[in-house]
Design an enzyme around this catalytic site. Structure first.
Site, PDB file in Angstrom:
ATOM      1  N   PRO A   3       5.556  -4.668  47.370  1.00 43.51           N
ATOM      2  CA  PRO A   3       6.294  -3.395  47.491  1.00 43.51           C
ATOM      3  C   PRO A   3       6.927  -2.950  46.167  1.00 43.51           C
ATOM      4  O   PRO A   3       7.219  -1.771  45.985  1.00 43.51           O
ATOM      5  CB  PRO A   3       7.376  -3.707  48.534  1.00 43.51           C
ATOM      6  N   HIS A  17       2.037 -16.075  51.597  1.00 42.30           N
ATOM      7  CA  HIS A  17       2.952 -16.933  50.846  1.00 42.30           C
ATOM      8  C   HIS A  17       2.245 -17.680  49.721  1.00 42.30           C
ATOM      9  O   HIS A  17       2.829 -18.571  49.119  1.00 42.30           O
ATOM     10  CB  HIS A  17       3.624 -17.955  51.771  1.00 42.30           C
ATOM     11  N   ASP A  54       4.968 -14.522  46.063  1.00 40.17           N
ATOM     12  CA  ASP A  54       3.962 -13.669  45.410  1.00 40.17           C
ATOM     13  C   ASP A  54       3.608 -12.415  46.192  1.00 40.17           C
ATOM     14  O   ASP A  54       3.706 -11.303  45.699  1.00 40.17           O
ATOM     15  CB  ASP A  54       2.698 -14.503  45.148  1.00 40.17           C
ATOM     16  N   GLN A  63      10.887 -13.457  46.117  1.00 45.51           N
ATOM     17  CA  GLN A  63      10.781 -14.661  46.954  1.00 45.51           C
ATOM     18  C   GLN A  63       9.394 -15.324  47.035  1.00 45.51           C
ATOM     19  O   GLN A  63       9.282 -16.532  46.914  1.00 45.51           O
ATOM     20  CB  GLN A  63      11.265 -14.299  48.339  1.00 45.51           C
ATOM     21  N   GLU A 119      12.045  -5.085  47.948  1.00 49.41           N
ATOM     22  CA  GLU A 119      11.578  -5.524  46.635  1.00 49.41           C
ATOM     23  C   GLU A 119      11.514  -4.380  45.624  1.00 49.41           C
ATOM     24  O   GLU A 119      11.817  -4.585  44.445  1.00 49.41           O
ATOM     25  CB  GLU A 119      10.220  -6.219  46.761  1.00 49.41           C
TER      26      GLU A 119
END
Lengths: 357, 388
Positions: free
Chosen positions: A110, A150, A105, A103, A81
């Site tokens: 990172p 997630h 939250d 992808q 990320e």
């Protein structure tokens, strides 16, 4: 306004076959269409992230874009990320308009150093010489039964960082218009997509929507502008993103009990539309702020403070909050205890020092 | 495989770099090409003698003389900046005294439209690139974060967080490649930065997307107080390149000729579509990390003294003098040029910077938010009452 969430099947087809006219549109398809239309309108718009290519993203928001625009304009990256965000900085510096997908939250963390140290600060460090017209899309918040990492509501981290513009649409119509606005915006935008709304549907005239987005007079008009989602006179519910449908449901339930609640959809967390919010609270004299994120040191806390400072003389009761608890996002079987519910909102409204109570 | 693959410029991913299935009759294998040399490449040794190298030709005398002048100017910039910190004219200065050959070479090997991504210690590289010295030192004087327009000299702002700028370099290169531009990006970092995650991600992205970036690691042995052996146990920092699928090379960072030749070759290769490369320059930080640092706490003076005879300026002076390329007259002219740069720096930094408090709110967003307008008005009001 919005139908109940219905998971769309294979009927949702590739962005390679753009639809027109009046039709039922999901939140996800509205975002997908906005991306396709933005790419069509501006060749410098470029999309990358994890699984956004042939798969079309785990939520299919980038469905069909690689097939239609080629892998140079919509492509998969290695799983990293900070790399995605850092590369976006360089590409924006060099003439592109990157729209990157994080992808989930909690998987965006990172990239946080890149966001805070560079995305937010680069225009400032260079006295505006280097602009970073990029969009960081984050499927965010809970309510979908996702397992840990997630479902975070991470908006306060971004809203607390000067230099970032933070948007959170709550309707299918706004999903389209706000993403188009975000992509054309001259500054970096954190674009928060409430996951639990991806499958909501509205019937909209896509041609009209496109015309509105393309109209120079309205372009950018969703940034920094809250809207009155439902008119009322007795109290104001202030919500954004995933909490807007909950607030609307609470207002509907209150109406049946004879209480008229106004609902403000904040839409733009930064910049914040003080004007629309304070106008409503001065009118109703009571306010409840609703958000999924833990309430401590949150965007909800900030809104309460701003309303209190500006509307003190109009208030009949202290401004209240209904937020997530101050705990890590709970496991799927427990999340319904955590999320702001219609009942919790109505209970809080009942506590706003009504004369008849 | 061939070293330059001009036809690979359109590959989204770095297929042309994959060694699988290649046989040795198609040229050196990936493994052979990617391995750094056993010893750092050296073309002029500390005594000023040329050492022949089959792969890296010695730059011609004129190029070396021109770069030597920049080396001397660079040393003068370091000394002058240190003095200005002592005089209270700058907040801080991270000196690159002893590392000037790396700095000069990084700027000299690039074309005008290439991009340089420097760190806070790379002041000399940025000035060598042509940026106004006062604009470069604005950051360290403390009147704004960056004092020059990155687009004017294709030189990014000096990065303070470690390794983050390497990813920006990859992004600039990727955008240039997608637009069919012939741009190479050179990104600088230190040995400490190679421990950061962004270093890993930048090298991996650069290799996967096969973009024209040259990463130059100035290994000066210490990350503030932490020695290299506490950063890594890899055979060398250049060896890290193999894991990403790009060539790595080690070079004597105090040898101007070797720096120019090795970096020049990596830049040419990147421009020809050969993809990214990692160059590790072995050098030494002769002075403190910054003026806030006390190096006597973590390294003995005897270690520093060992590096004195390896100085990049003295060895190049001897080499050029032996060839009669550097006459006493020429040396005097170069000293004059260095003094002129130092004088410009002194004049610029001795004058008080113009500070405009309203600037605080000017560059946060393209258009000020209502919140910032309110805060700007508050500050303006406070200031007007102070003035009254």
């Amino acid at each position: 306004m919005t139908d109940t969430a219905v998971r769309s099947g294979s009927a949702e087809k590739a962005a390679g076959n753009p639809r027109t006219g009046l039709q039922p549109l999901t939140f996800a398809k509205a975002l997908n269409t906005a991306l396709a239309d933005a790419m069509e309108a501006d060749p410098s718009v470029i999309i990358f992230g994890e699984d956004v290519g042939p798969l079309g993203g785990v939520f299919r928001i980038t469905d069909g874009l690689t097939a239609r625009f080629g892998e140079e304009r919509c492509f998969d990256t290695p799983l990293a990320e900070a790399g995605i965000m850092g590369m976006a900085v360089g590409m924006a510096m060099n003439g592109m308009r990157p729209v990157v997908e994080m992808q989930f939250d909690a998987f965006a963390y990172p990239a946080f150093e890149q966001v805070v140290s560079h995305v937010a600060k680069m225009p400032n460090r260079t006295k505006g010489k280097v602009k970073l017209p990029l969009v960081m899309r984050i499927p965010y918040a809970g309510g979908i039964g996702g397992v840990e990492h997630h479902c975070d509501s991470s908006e306060s981290y971004y809203a607390h960082t000067p230099g970032l513009t933070v948007l959170a649409p709550a309707t299918v119509r706004d999903a389209y218009l706000m993403l188009r606005d975000a992509i054309r915006f001259p500054d970096p935008v954190v674009f928060l997509e409430p996951k639990k709304l991806y499958w909501t549907k509205e019937t909209l005239d896509l041609d009209e929507l496109r015309k509105e987005a393309d109209d120079a007079a309205t372009a950018g008009s969703t940034v920094g502008r809250a809207v009155v989602a439902r008119s009322g006179t007795d109290a104001t519910l202030i919500a954004y993103g995933p909490s807007v449908p909950t607030a609307l449901a609470a207002a509907e339930a209150a109406a049946s009990e004879g209480r008229s609640l106004e609902v403000i959809d904040v839409r733009s967390l930064v910049p914040f539309d003080d004007e629309t919010v304070t106008a409503s609270v001065r009118k109703t004299g009571r306010a409840v702020v609703i958000a999924e994120a833990p309430g401590f040191a949150s965007v909800a806390a900030e809104i309460v403070a701003r309303v209190q400072e500006r509307c003190f003389n109009s208030l009949a009761a202290p401004v209240r909050r209904v937020t997530g608890f101050d705990i890590p996002y709970p496991a799927p079987k427990l999340e319904h205890f955590f999320l702001p519910s219609v009942d919790r909102i109505l209970d809080t409204v009942d506590e706003l020092q009504w004369e008849d109570a | 495989m061939t070293i330059s693959t001009g036809n690979s410029a359109n590959n989204q991913y770095g297929e042309s770099m994959k060694p699988t299935g290649r046989s040795s009759d198609q040229g050196p294998t990936a493994e052979e090409y990617m391995l750094p040399s056993a010893q750092p490449v050296q073309l002029v040794d500390p005594s000023g003698e040329h050492i022949h190298n089959d792969r890296y030709p010695l730059p011609d005398g004129e190029a070396l003389l021109s770069a030597y002048e920049k080396l001397v100017v660079g040393r003068r910039i370091n000394d002058q900046a240190n003095a200005l910190v002592r005089q209270g004219r700058m907040a801080v200065y991270p000196s690159s005294h002893g590392q000037e050959a790396c700095q000069v070479a990084a700027a000299v090997v690039l074309e005008k439209d290439d991009w340089l991504f420097p760190t806070y210690r790379d002041t000399v590289a940025v000035i060598t690139r042509g940026v106004d010295p006062l604009g470069v030192l604005t950051l360290l004087r403390g009147d704004w974060h960056s004092g020059y327009d990155p687009y004017e000299y294709k030189t990014a702002t000096q990065a303070t967080p470690l390794a983050t700028q390497l990813l920006h370099a990859v992004g600039v290169a990727h955008a240039a490649k997608l637009r069919g531009e012939n741009t190479v990006v050179l990104a600088l970092c230190g040995d400490g930065a190679t421990s950061e995650g962004d270093f890993h991600e930048a090298l991996n992205f650069a290799a996967v997307f096969h973009v024209p970036v040259v990463f130059l690691v100035q290994n000066n042995e210490y990350a503030i107080s932490v020695p290299l052996k506490h950063q890594t146990v890899a055979p060398s920092l250049a060896h890290k390149a193999i894991g990403y699928g790009m060539p790595g090379e080690r070079v004597d960072g105090n040898d101007l000729a070797a720096m120019l030749s090795v970096l020049g070759k990596a830049v040419d290769r990147a421009r020809d579509g050969g993809g990214p490369a990692l160059v590790e320059a072995h050098t030494y930080r002769m002075q403190a990390h910054t003026n806030a640092d006390d190096p006597s706490r973590y390294r003995p003076q005897s270690d520093v003294d060992e590096w004195v005879p390896k100085d990049p300026i003295t060895r190049m002076r001897t080499y050029l003098g032996n060839l009669n390329l550097l006459t006493a007259e020429e040396e005097q002219r170069i000293a004059g040029a260095a003094e002129e740069t130092a004088s410009t720096l002194r004049d610029g930094l001795n004058s008080e910077p113009e500070i405009n408090p309203a600037d605080l709110f000017e560059y946060v967003y393209t258009e000020k938010t209502s919140q910032l307008r309110e805060q700007a008005a508050l500050l303006a009001d406070e200031l007007s009452r102070e003035g009254a």
